[in-house]
Design a protein around this motif. Structure first.
Motif, PDB file in Angstrom:
ATOM      1  N   LYS A 135      29.661  35.595  29.419  1.00  0.00           N
ATOM      2  CA  LYS A 135      28.443  35.967  30.158  1.00  0.00           C
ATOM      3  C   LYS A 135      27.698  34.725  30.653  1.00  0.00           C
ATOM      4  O   LYS A 135      27.210  34.683  31.781  1.00  0.00           O
ATOM      5  CB  LYS A 135      27.536  36.813  29.274  1.00  0.00           C
ATOM      6  N   THR A 136      27.628  33.702  29.831  1.00  0.00           N
ATOM      7  CA  THR A 136      26.901  32.487  30.185  1.00  0.00           C
ATOM      8  C   THR A 136      27.607  31.662  31.242  1.00  0.00           C
ATOM      9  O   THR A 136      26.986  31.207  32.202  1.00  0.00           O
ATOM     10  CB  THR A 136      26.683  31.618  28.930  1.00  0.00           C
ATOM     11  N   TRP A 137      28.921  31.458  31.079  1.00  0.00           N
ATOM     12  CA  TRP A 137      29.630  30.483  31.899  1.00  0.00           C
ATOM     13  C   TRP A 137      30.500  31.059  33.009  1.00  0.00           C
ATOM     14  O   TRP A 137      30.826  30.354  33.945  1.00  0.00           O
ATOM     15  CB  TRP A 137      30.468  29.567  31.006  1.00  0.00           C
ATOM     16  N   PHE A 138      30.863  32.325  32.936  1.00  0.00           N
ATOM     17  CA  PHE A 138      31.762  32.848  33.962  1.00  0.00           C
ATOM     18  C   PHE A 138      31.151  33.945  34.826  1.00  0.00           C
ATOM     19  O   PHE A 138      31.518  34.080  35.985  1.00  0.00           O
ATOM     20  CB  PHE A 138      33.082  33.306  33.329  1.00  0.00           C
ATOM     21  N   ASP A 139      30.225  34.718  34.286  1.00  0.00           N
ATOM     22  CA  ASP A 139      29.548  35.737  35.112  1.00  0.00           C
ATOM     23  C   ASP A 139      28.859  35.147  36.346  1.00  0.00           C
ATOM     24  O   ASP A 139      28.919  35.754  37.416  1.00  0.00           O
ATOM     25  CB  ASP A 139      28.521  36.523  34.285  1.00  0.00           C
ATOM     26  N   PRO A 140      28.203  33.987  36.229  1.00  0.00           N
ATOM     27  CA  PRO A 140      27.481  33.449  37.399  1.00  0.00           C
ATOM     28  C   PRO A 140      28.368  32.884  38.514  1.00  0.00           C
ATOM     29  O   PRO A 140      27.889  32.614  39.608  1.00  0.00           O
ATOM     30  CB  PRO A 140      26.627  32.322  36.811  1.00  0.00           C
ATOM     31  N   ILE A 141      29.647  32.699  38.259  1.00  0.00           N
ATOM     32  CA  ILE A 141      30.535  32.100  39.260  1.00  0.00           C
ATOM     33  C   ILE A 141      30.852  33.105  40.363  1.00  0.00           C
ATOM     34  O   ILE A 141      31.126  34.272  40.093  1.00  0.00           O
ATOM     35  CB  ILE A 141      31.829  31.602  38.596  1.00  0.00           C
ATOM     36  N   LYS A 142      30.825  32.628  41.593  1.00  0.00           N
ATOM     37  CA  LYS A 142      31.111  33.472  42.761  1.00  0.00           C
ATOM     38  C   LYS A 142      32.366  32.962  43.474  1.00  0.00           C
ATOM     39  O   LYS A 142      32.490  31.769  43.728  1.00  0.00           O
ATOM     40  CB  LYS A 142      29.941  33.440  43.750  1.00  0.00           C
ATOM     41  N   PRO A 143      33.269  33.868  43.818  1.00  0.00           N
ATOM     42  CA  PRO A 143      34.425  33.451  44.622  1.00  0.00           C
ATOM     43  C   PRO A 143      33.977  33.194  46.057  1.00  0.00           C
ATOM     44  O   PRO A 143      33.145  33.925  46.593  1.00  0.00           O
ATOM     45  CB  PRO A 143      35.361  34.655  44.539  1.00  0.00           C
ATOM     46  N   VAL A 144      34.490  32.152  46.682  1.00  0.00           N
ATOM     47  CA  VAL A 144      34.049  31.779  48.018  1.00  0.00           C
ATOM     48  C   VAL A 144      35.173  31.894  49.046  1.00  0.00           C
ATOM     49  O   VAL A 144      35.004  32.512  50.095  1.00  0.00           O
ATOM     50  CB  VAL A 144      33.498  30.334  48.030  1.00  0.00           C
TER      51      VAL A 144
ATOM     52  N   TRP B 165      39.662  36.461  41.989  1.00  0.00           N
ATOM     53  CA  TRP B 165      38.703  36.054  40.956  1.00  0.00           C
ATOM     54  C   TRP B 165      38.543  37.147  39.905  1.00  0.00           C
ATOM     55  O   TRP B 165      38.450  36.859  38.709  1.00  0.00           O
ATOM     56  CB  TRP B 165      37.370  35.670  41.584  1.00  0.00           C
ATOM     57  N   GLN B 166      38.529  38.403  40.314  1.00  0.00           N
ATOM     58  CA  GLN B 166      38.424  39.502  39.348  1.00  0.00           C
ATOM     59  C   GLN B 166      39.616  39.485  38.382  1.00  0.00           C
ATOM     60  O   GLN B 166      39.447  39.713  37.182  1.00  0.00           O
ATOM     61  CB  GLN B 166      38.334  40.852  40.065  1.00  0.00           C
ATOM     62  N   ASN B 167      40.809  39.208  38.892  1.00  0.00           N
ATOM     63  CA  ASN B 167      41.983  39.097  38.023  1.00  0.00           C
ATOM     64  C   ASN B 167      41.848  37.931  37.057  1.00  0.00           C
ATOM     65  O   ASN B 167      42.234  38.039  35.893  1.00  0.00           O
ATOM     66  CB  ASN B 167      43.259  38.947  38.850  1.00  0.00           C
ATOM     67  N   CYS B 168      41.305  36.828  37.526  1.00  0.00           N
ATOM     68  CA  CYS B 168      41.064  35.676  36.648  1.00  0.00           C
ATOM     69  C   CYS B 168      40.076  36.042  35.550  1.00  0.00           C
ATOM     70  O   CYS B 168      40.275  35.684  34.375  1.00  0.00           O
ATOM     71  CB  CYS B 168      40.523  34.500  37.447  1.00  0.00           C
ATOM     72  N   LEU B 169      39.024  36.750  35.924  1.00  0.00           N
ATOM     73  CA  LEU B 169      37.997  37.121  34.944  1.00  0.00           C
ATOM     74  C   LEU B 169      38.550  38.022  33.842  1.00  0.00           C
ATOM     75  O   LEU B 169      38.141  37.903  32.687  1.00  0.00           O
ATOM     76  CB  LEU B 169      36.813  37.795  35.633  1.00  0.00           C
ATOM     77  N   VAL B 170      39.466  38.905  34.177  1.00  0.00           N
ATOM     78  CA  VAL B 170      40.085  39.760  33.161  1.00  0.00           C
ATOM     79  C   VAL B 170      40.785  38.896  32.114  1.00  0.00           C
ATOM     80  O   VAL B 170      40.615  39.108  30.914  1.00  0.00           O
ATOM     81  CB  VAL B 170      41.076  40.755  33.818  1.00  0.00           C
ATOM     82  N   PHE B 171      41.548  37.917  32.568  1.00  0.00           N
ATOM     83  CA  PHE B 171      42.248  37.021  31.650  1.00  0.00           C
ATOM     84  C   PHE B 171      41.260  36.200  30.819  1.00  0.00           C
ATOM     85  O   PHE B 171      41.393  36.088  29.595  1.00  0.00           O
ATOM     86  CB  PHE B 171      43.184  36.096  32.428  1.00  0.00           C
TER      87      PHE B 171
END
Length: 59
Positions: free
Chosen positions: A26-35, A9-15
């Motif tokens: 910040k609004t749409w992707f920061d709150p997502i948690k990898p499960v 997920w961290q790699n996805c967030l970088v992209f």
């Protein structure tokens, strides 16, 4: 180093961060948690059904 849901997920967030506006990130992707991570998929958790539907429609 083992591959985990969090590391994928961290790699996805970088992209993602490089391709959208900072406020949208910040609004749409920061709150997502990898499960969970399986051989072929990464499961994530979002705050609500509305959040899920908005992401699916816009991203």
């Amino acid at each position: 180093m083992s591959v985990t849901a969090r590391s994928v997920w961290q790699n996805c967030l970088v992209f993602i961060k490089d391709n959208i506006q900072p406020q949208a990130f910040k609004t749409w992707f920061d709150p997502i948690k990898p499960v969970r991570l399986t051989d072929k998929s990464l499961s994530i958790e979002v705050p609500s059904k509305f959040f899920y539907e908005w992401l699916e429609e816009h991203y």
